[in-house]
Design an enzyme around this catalytic site. Sequence first.
Site, PDB file in Angstrom:
ATOM      1  N   LYS A 191       0.833  -1.204   0.000  1.00  0.00           N
ATOM      2  CA  LYS A 191       0.000   0.000   0.000  1.00  0.00           C
ATOM      3  C   LYS A 191       0.877   1.266   0.000  1.00  0.00           C
ATOM      4  O   LYS A 191       2.102   1.178   0.177  1.00  0.00           O
ATOM      5  CB  LYS A 191      -0.916  -0.035   1.229  1.00  0.00           C
ATOM      6  CG  LYS A 191      -1.951  -1.169   1.197  1.00  0.00           C
ATOM      7  CD  LYS A 191      -2.828  -1.145   2.442  1.00  0.00           C
ATOM      8  CE  LYS A 191      -3.920  -2.209   2.378  1.00  0.00           C
ATOM      9  NZ  LYS A 191      -4.781  -2.181   3.609  1.00  0.00           N
TER      10      LYS A 191
ATOM     11  N   ARG B 227      -1.736 -14.349   3.700  1.00  0.00           N
ATOM     12  CA  ARG B 227      -2.498 -13.722   4.802  1.00  0.00           C
ATOM     13  C   ARG B 227      -1.834 -13.994   6.145  1.00  0.00           C
ATOM     14  O   ARG B 227      -1.779 -13.112   7.009  1.00  0.00           O
ATOM     15  CB  ARG B 227      -3.946 -14.247   4.827  1.00  0.00           C
ATOM     16  CG  ARG B 227      -4.814 -13.836   3.647  1.00  0.00           C
ATOM     17  CD  ARG B 227      -5.268 -12.407   3.676  1.00  0.00           C
ATOM     18  NE  ARG B 227      -6.016 -12.037   4.855  1.00  0.00           N
ATOM     19  CZ  ARG B 227      -6.705 -10.893   4.959  1.00  0.00           C
ATOM     20  NH1 ARG B 227      -6.751 -10.024   3.946  1.00  0.00           N
ATOM     21  NH2 ARG B 227      -7.333 -10.585   6.057  1.00  0.00           N
TER      22      ARG B 227
ATOM     23  N   GLU C 118      -9.511 -10.327  -7.816  1.00  0.00           N
ATOM     24  CA  GLU C 118      -8.580  -9.201  -7.697  1.00  0.00           C
ATOM     25  C   GLU C 118      -7.475  -9.278  -8.759  1.00  0.00           C
ATOM     26  O   GLU C 118      -7.081  -8.247  -9.317  1.00  0.00           O
ATOM     27  CB  GLU C 118      -8.022  -9.155  -6.273  1.00  0.00           C
ATOM     28  CG  GLU C 118      -9.132  -8.790  -5.284  1.00  0.00           C
ATOM     29  CD  GLU C 118      -8.781  -8.942  -3.807  1.00  0.00           C
ATOM     30  OE1 GLU C 118      -7.639  -9.326  -3.488  1.00  0.00           O
ATOM     31  OE2 GLU C 118      -9.670  -8.669  -2.983  1.00  0.00           O
TER      32      GLU C 118
ATOM     33  N   TYR D 142     -12.414  -2.389  -3.152  1.00  0.00           N
ATOM     34  CA  TYR D 142     -12.916  -2.435  -1.772  1.00  0.00           C
ATOM     35  C   TYR D 142     -14.439  -2.378  -1.703  1.00  0.00           C
ATOM     36  O   TYR D 142     -14.992  -1.964  -0.684  1.00  0.00           O
ATOM     37  CB  TYR D 142     -12.294  -1.298  -0.965  1.00  0.00           C
ATOM     38  CG  TYR D 142     -10.883  -1.578  -0.471  1.00  0.00           C
ATOM     39  CD1 TYR D 142     -10.596  -2.752   0.237  1.00  0.00           C
ATOM     40  CD2 TYR D 142      -9.844  -0.670  -0.674  1.00  0.00           C
ATOM     41  CE1 TYR D 142      -9.309  -3.016   0.709  1.00  0.00           C
ATOM     42  CE2 TYR D 142      -8.556  -0.935  -0.199  1.00  0.00           C
ATOM     43  CZ  TYR D 142      -8.300  -2.104   0.489  1.00  0.00           C
ATOM     44  OH  TYR D 142      -7.034  -2.363   0.969  1.00  0.00           O
TER      45      TYR D 142
ATOM     46  N   ARG E 175       2.675  -6.963   9.386  1.00  0.00           N
ATOM     47  CA  ARG E 175       2.005  -5.881  10.126  1.00  0.00           C
ATOM     48  C   ARG E 175       2.467  -5.834  11.575  1.00  0.00           C
ATOM     49  O   ARG E 175       2.600  -4.753  12.163  1.00  0.00           O
ATOM     50  CB  ARG E 175       0.490  -6.056  10.030  1.00  0.00           C
ATOM     51  CG  ARG E 175      -0.063  -5.709   8.637  1.00  0.00           C
ATOM     52  CD  ARG E 175      -1.455  -6.274   8.462  1.00  0.00           C
ATOM     53  NE  ARG E 175      -2.154  -5.739   7.285  1.00  0.00           N
ATOM     54  CZ  ARG E 175      -3.290  -6.252   6.823  1.00  0.00           C
ATOM     55  NH1 ARG E 175      -3.843  -7.310   7.420  1.00  0.00           N
ATOM     56  NH2 ARG E 175      -3.880  -5.726   5.763  1.00  0.00           N
TER      57      ARG E 175
ATOM     58  N   PHE F  72     -15.374   3.695   7.666  1.00  0.00           N
ATOM     59  CA  PHE F  72     -13.994   3.984   7.267  1.00  0.00           C
ATOM     60  C   PHE F  72     -13.795   3.957   5.754  1.00  0.00           C
ATOM     61  O   PHE F  72     -12.679   4.129   5.270  1.00  0.00           O
ATOM     62  CB  PHE F  72     -13.019   3.003   7.937  1.00  0.00           C
ATOM     63  CG  PHE F  72     -13.286   1.542   7.634  1.00  0.00           C
ATOM     64  CD1 PHE F  72     -12.782   0.952   6.484  1.00  0.00           C
ATOM     65  CD2 PHE F  72     -14.055   0.762   8.500  1.00  0.00           C
ATOM     66  CE1 PHE F  72     -13.027  -0.374   6.198  1.00  0.00           C
ATOM     67  CE2 PHE F  72     -14.300  -0.580   8.220  1.00  0.00           C
ATOM     68  CZ  PHE F  72     -13.786  -1.152   7.059  1.00  0.00           C
TER      69      PHE F  72
ATOM     70  N   ASN G  95      -1.757   0.016   7.288  1.00  0.00           N
ATOM     71  CA  ASN G  95      -1.316  -1.341   7.637  1.00  0.00           C
ATOM     72  C   ASN G  95      -0.519  -2.035   6.534  1.00  0.00           C
ATOM     73  O   ASN G  95      -0.409  -3.263   6.510  1.00  0.00           O
ATOM     74  CB  ASN G  95      -2.494  -2.182   8.140  1.00  0.00           C
ATOM     75  CG  ASN G  95      -3.572  -2.379   7.101  1.00  0.00           C
ATOM     76  OD1 ASN G  95      -3.426  -1.942   5.949  1.00  0.00           O
ATOM     77  ND2 ASN G  95      -4.640  -3.042   7.486  1.00  0.00           N
TER      78      ASN G  95
ATOM     79  N   HIS H  34      -1.995  -5.480   1.404  1.00  0.00           N
ATOM     80  CA  HIS H  34      -3.271  -6.123   1.126  1.00  0.00           C
ATOM     81  C   HIS H  34      -2.996  -7.503   0.553  1.00  0.00           C
ATOM     82  O   HIS H  34      -2.079  -7.662  -0.260  1.00  0.00           O
ATOM     83  CB  HIS H  34      -4.081  -5.327   0.097  1.00  0.00           C
ATOM     84  CG  HIS H  34      -5.244  -6.108  -0.446  1.00  0.00           C
ATOM     85  ND1 HIS H  34      -6.451  -6.160   0.213  1.00  0.00           N
ATOM     86  CD2 HIS H  34      -5.350  -6.936  -1.521  1.00  0.00           C
ATOM     87  CE1 HIS H  34      -7.248  -6.978  -0.463  1.00  0.00           C
ATOM     88  NE2 HIS H  34      -6.609  -7.454  -1.515  1.00  0.00           N
TER      89      HIS H  34
HETATM   90  P1  DAT Z   1      -7.640  -6.801   5.435  1.00  0.00           P
HETATM   91  O1  DAT Z   1      -6.852  -5.678   4.803  1.00  0.00           O
HETATM   92  O2  DAT Z   1      -6.872  -7.465   6.547  1.00  0.00           O
HETATM   93  O3  DAT Z   1      -8.198  -7.772   4.421  1.00  0.00           O
HETATM   94  P2  DAT Z   1     -10.356  -5.795   5.655  1.00  0.00           P
HETATM   95  O4  DAT Z   1     -10.616  -6.373   4.307  1.00  0.00           O
HETATM   96  O5  DAT Z   1     -11.309  -6.137   6.746  1.00  0.00           O
HETATM   97  O6  DAT Z   1      -8.885  -6.134   6.179  1.00  0.00           O
HETATM   98  O7  DAT Z   1     -10.332  -4.210   5.554  1.00  0.00           O
HETATM   99  C1  DAT Z   1      -9.706  -3.580   4.449  1.00  0.00           C
HETATM  100  C2  DAT Z   1      -8.920  -2.403   4.964  1.00  0.00           C
HETATM  101  O8  DAT Z   1      -9.798  -1.426   5.516  1.00  0.00           O
HETATM  102  C3  DAT Z   1      -7.945  -2.731   6.094  1.00  0.00           C
HETATM  103  O9  DAT Z   1      -6.713  -3.220   5.612  1.00  0.00           O
HETATM  104  C4  DAT Z   1      -7.816  -1.427   6.811  1.00  0.00           C
HETATM  105  C5  DAT Z   1      -9.194  -0.802   6.649  1.00  0.00           C
HETATM  106  N1  DAT Z   1     -10.035  -1.067   7.826  1.00  0.00           N
HETATM  107  C6  DAT Z   1     -10.651  -2.233   8.138  1.00  0.00           C
HETATM  108  N2  DAT Z   1     -11.338  -2.131   9.282  1.00  0.00           N
HETATM  109  C7  DAT Z   1     -11.152  -0.856   9.703  1.00  0.00           C
HETATM  110  C8  DAT Z   1     -11.580  -0.116  10.828  1.00  0.00           C
HETATM  111  N3  DAT Z   1     -12.375  -0.657  11.752  1.00  0.00           N
HETATM  112  N4  DAT Z   1     -11.178   1.182  10.935  1.00  0.00           N
HETATM  113  C9  DAT Z   1     -10.383   1.744  10.001  1.00  0.00           C
HETATM  114  N5  DAT Z   1      -9.938   1.101   8.909  1.00  0.00           N
HETATM  115  C10 DAT Z   1     -10.307  -0.178   8.774  1.00  0.00           C
HETATM  116 MG    MG Z   2      -9.678  -7.649   3.025  1.00  0.00          MG
END
Ligand code: DAT
Ligand code: MG
Length: 135
Positions: free
Chosen positions: A9, A86, A127, A49, A103, A57, A113, A116
């Site tokens: 990212k 992952r 994707e 996304y 992370r 968020f 973080n 992805h």
């Molecule tokens: P991941 O990236 O581990 O697959 P995710 O798909 O649940 O996680 O979420 C995508 C991204 O969105 C994640 O990397 C960071 C952001 N995100 C997720 N939950 C969040 C939250 N509660 N507050 C802020 N950002 C968040």
């Molecule tokens: Mg995800």
Amino acid sequence: MDSTFFMCKPDAVERGLVGEILSRLERRGLKLVRAELRQLDEATAKAHYAEHDGKPFFGELVSFITRSNVLVCEVAGPKDTWAVVRTAMGATDPAKAAPGTIRGDLAIEIGENLVHGSDSAEAAARELGLFFPEH
Ligand code: DAT
Ligand code: MG
């Protein structure tokens, strides 16, 4: 070989951590099949996304992921590559991610973080199709 989609990212590129991150995956035995630095446009970010559309968020997530270059990658391994990646990434919230993970070792805030990775075989296919449609 079994491929997944992986992304460094904007924070990873900005902090100069791309080499460190890819090195971890390579040392594990995963192969980089293709990789490209690009700045995502808003439409691509929102499509990527889409599952998070409507969450509080979402706006911040789209502006974060589009703010500067990302490194989009196809990564391959013998099987279940998405799951191997992952595990190497660690928990979504870096503050809760285990030491030894990308992370858990290199980040602390959920909004920054670093990486992805697709979260299922179906997501990997979707994707890879979104980011590398010509392949
Ligand atoms: P991941 O990236 O581990 O697959 P995710 O798909 O649940 O996680 O979420 C995508 C991204 O969105 C994640 O990397 C960071 C952001 N995100 C997720 N939950 C969040 C939250 N509660 N507050 C802020 N950002 C968040
Ligand atoms: Mg995800």
